[in-house]
Design a protein around this motif. Structure first.
Motif, mmCIF file in Angstrom:
data_model
loop_
_atom_site.group_PDB
_atom_site.id
_atom_site.type_symbol
_atom_site.label_atom_id
_atom_site.label_comp_id
_atom_site.label_asym_id
_atom_site.label_seq_id
_atom_site.Cartn_x
_atom_site.Cartn_y
_atom_site.Cartn_z
ATOM 1 N N GLN A 235 53.740 -33.314 -41.803
ATOM 2 C CA GLN A 235 52.503 -33.505 -42.543
ATOM 3 C C GLN A 235 51.415 -34.100 -41.659
ATOM 4 O OE1 GLN A 235 52.577 -34.594 -46.711
ATOM 5 N NE2 GLN A 235 54.746 -35.050 -46.530
ATOM 6 N N PHE A 236 51.786 -35.098 -40.860
ATOM 7 C CA PHE A 236 50.797 -35.753 -40.007
ATOM 8 C C PHE A 236 50.203 -34.772 -39.007
ATOM 9 C CE2 PHE A 236 49.174 -38.421 -36.636
ATOM 10 C CZ PHE A 236 48.630 -39.497 -37.313
ATOM 11 N N ALA A 237 51.053 -33.954 -38.393
ATOM 12 C CA ALA A 237 50.575 -32.977 -37.421
ATOM 13 C C ALA A 237 49.641 -31.969 -38.082
ATOM 14 C CB ALA A 237 51.755 -32.270 -36.767
ATOM 15 N N GLY A 238 50.006 -31.508 -39.280
ATOM 16 C CA GLY A 238 49.149 -30.549 -39.973
ATOM 17 C C GLY A 238 47.815 -31.138 -40.366
ATOM 18 N N LEU A 239 47.795 -32.405 -40.800
ATOM 19 C CA LEU A 239 46.553 -33.033 -41.232
ATOM 20 C C LEU A 239 45.640 -33.361 -40.053
ATOM 21 C CD1 LEU A 239 47.986 -35.360 -44.012
ATOM 22 C CD2 LEU A 239 46.356 -33.485 -44.340
ATOM 23 N N LEU A 240 46.203 -33.631 -38.888
ATOM 24 C CA LEU A 240 45.351 -33.871 -37.720
ATOM 25 C C LEU A 240 44.533 -32.630 -37.370
ATOM 26 C CD1 LEU A 240 47.441 -36.016 -35.201
ATOM 27 C CD2 LEU A 240 45.223 -36.577 -36.192
ATOM 28 N N GLY A 241 45.114 -31.470 -37.618
ATOM 29 C CA GLY A 241 44.397 -30.225 -37.352
ATOM 30 C C GLY A 241 43.716 -29.653 -38.580
ATOM 31 N N ALA A 242 43.573 -30.449 -39.649
ATOM 32 C CA ALA A 242 42.950 -29.967 -40.891
ATOM 33 C C ALA A 242 41.555 -29.434 -40.612
ATOM 34 C CB ALA A 242 42.905 -31.095 -41.911
ATOM 35 N N PHE A 243 41.282 -28.251 -41.141
ATOM 36 C CA PHE A 243 40.007 -27.609 -40.794
ATOM 37 C C PHE A 243 39.396 -26.835 -41.965
ATOM 38 C CE2 PHE A 243 38.200 -23.505 -39.358
ATOM 39 C CZ PHE A 243 36.978 -23.989 -38.917
ATOM 40 N N GLY A 244 40.084 -25.787 -42.431
ATOM 41 C CA GLY A 244 39.488 -24.849 -43.376
ATOM 42 C C GLY A 244 39.060 -25.482 -44.682
ATOM 43 N N THR A 245 39.953 -26.246 -45.295
ATOM 44 C CA THR A 245 39.643 -26.840 -46.593
ATOM 45 C C THR A 245 38.536 -27.879 -46.472
ATOM 46 O OG1 THR A 245 41.954 -26.511 -47.247
ATOM 47 C CG2 THR A 245 40.637 -27.996 -48.594
ATOM 48 N N VAL A 246 38.589 -28.704 -45.422
ATOM 49 C CA VAL A 246 37.542 -29.706 -45.206
ATOM 50 C C VAL A 246 36.194 -29.029 -44.985
ATOM 51 C CG1 VAL A 246 36.749 -31.573 -43.717
ATOM 52 C CG2 VAL A 246 39.164 -31.360 -44.252
ATOM 53 N N LEU A 247 36.183 -27.978 -44.186
ATOM 54 C CA LEU A 247 34.942 -27.272 -43.908
ATOM 55 C C LEU A 247 34.356 -26.665 -45.183
ATOM 56 C CD1 LEU A 247 33.067 -26.427 -41.542
ATOM 57 C CD2 LEU A 247 34.325 -24.279 -41.470
ATOM 58 N N ALA A 248 35.220 -26.112 -46.030
ATOM 59 C CA ALA A 248 34.736 -25.519 -47.271
ATOM 60 C C ALA A 248 34.219 -26.576 -48.238
ATOM 61 C CB ALA A 248 35.858 -24.712 -47.926
ATOM 62 N N LEU A 249 34.814 -27.766 -48.215
ATOM 63 C CA LEU A 249 34.408 -28.820 -49.137
ATOM 64 C C LEU A 249 33.122 -29.510 -48.700
ATOM 65 C CD1 LEU A 249 37.728 -30.673 -50.104
ATOM 66 C CD2 LEU A 249 36.139 -29.554 -51.665
ATOM 67 N N VAL A 250 33.082 -29.972 -47.474
ATOM 68 C CA VAL A 250 31.977 -30.838 -47.047
ATOM 69 C C VAL A 250 31.239 -30.328 -45.815
ATOM 70 C CG1 VAL A 250 33.052 -32.881 -48.048
ATOM 71 C CG2 VAL A 250 33.570 -32.264 -45.683
ATOM 72 N N GLY A 251 31.640 -29.191 -45.262
ATOM 73 C CA GLY A 251 30.973 -28.702 -44.064
ATOM 74 C C GLY A 251 31.149 -29.695 -42.924
ATOM 75 N N GLY A 252 30.046 -30.111 -42.324
ATOM 76 C CA GLY A 252 30.098 -31.071 -41.224
ATOM 77 C C GLY A 252 29.783 -32.484 -41.655
ATOM 78 N N ALA A 253 29.795 -32.753 -42.966
ATOM 79 C CA ALA A 253 29.455 -34.093 -43.452
ATOM 80 C C ALA A 253 30.512 -35.118 -43.053
ATOM 81 C CB ALA A 253 29.294 -34.071 -44.972
#
Length: 280
Positions: free
Chosen positions: A209-227
């Motif tokens: 889980q930790f390794a996957g969350l460090l590379g979290a990208f798509g969902t964060v980008l869709a939610l908040v963009g670069g905020a």
């Protein structure tokens, strides 16, 4: 045990896949991280990471976010995994099948689903506001850090549940019964029997889980963009047309890989110590 030629030939496609689509891209990226835009060798890309507070903040945010998300997923998944084997068999199988569904969904789809439910004008927020007579400016902010952690819990808890449910199902009940027959209290059974046996599986799930969350990208980008300033978002922006800087993106990627590898090695060492002390 030595491999036969026929067995080695069957492994050749896998070896080629790993070489062409994993090792080669990483090697090219690592080499490019030591070049400037003109192809001249330099360390400036890495020095810029140490000098620029934006990059340092991105590393810090990524570590904090990954830690919070992994802990939420690990604790929640362990709790559900503990309850699942105690359900009736049909309900147990249905729950595990239902928990497998989030792992098949696109991060983009999940992000928009949470926006519909918990966005500023989301269905659940509007329902709570009308039910309790709350003002429109009082709502659950899915675009905040805790909101993003909640969204990723949608993935992480089911993943950990599938791991821990199998661990609880395969737990040797004779050890528990032996401890009880020797007069151990419930908390002592957990402390000295159940937790040491389950700890290696828990740590393995936590590391994934930790390794996957460090590379979290798509969902964060869709939610908040670069905020929200995360390392994966910084890498993405340095490969886009407006802020294109491939050598800097490569250096950031190498740093991200190094952090993930370090954390995985550390958790693996802890897991081995737990196993050596009687946890498996």
């Amino acid at each position: 045990m030595r491999l036969r030629w026929s067995e080695a030939i069957l492994l050749l496609p896998l070896a080629l896949f790993v070489l062409l689509f994993e090792l080669y891209p990483i090697l090219v990226m690592a080499v490019r991280s030591f070049l400037d835009a003109r192809g001249v060798p330099t360390l400036d890309n890495y020095l810029e990471i140490l000098r620029n507070p934006v990059y340092l903040t991105a590393i810090r945010n990524s570590l904090l976010f990954a830690t919070a998300g992994a802990l939420v997923g690990a604790v929640g998944g362990t709790f559900v995994g503990y309850l699942a084997p105690r359900l009736p068999p049909r309900l147990h199988r249905f729950l595990l099948s239902l928990y497998s569904l989030p792992l098949t969904l696109s991060g983009l789809v999940v992000a928009f689903a949470f926006i519909v439910l918990l966005g500023r004008n989301g269905v659940l927020n509007l329902m709570v506001q009308r039910l309790f007579g709350l003002p429109r400016d009082v709502y659950f902010d899915v675009y905040s850090w805790y909101g993003i952690v909640l969204v990723y819990a949608f993935f992480q808890i089911p993943l950990m549940t599938l791991t821990m449910a199998a661990m609880f199902e395969n737990l040797d009940r004779s050890l528990v019964e032996a401890a009880r027959n020797l007069g151990a209290r419930p908390w002592q059974v957990w402390r000295h029997v159940i937790v040491p046996v389950l700890a290696p599986g828990f740590l393995a799930g936590l590391s994934i889980q930790f390794a996957g969350l460090l590379g979290a990208f798509g969902t964060v980008l869709a939610l908040v963009g670069g905020a929200k300033n995360l390392l994966a978002i910084q890498i993405y922006y340095h490969t886009s047309e407006s802020t294109y800087d491939l050598p800097q993106a490569a250096a950031l990627s190498v740093v991200l890989i190094a952090i993930i590898a370090s954390v995985l090695v550390l958790l693996n060492l802890v897991e081995r110590r737990v196993r050596a002390s009687g946890g498996g």
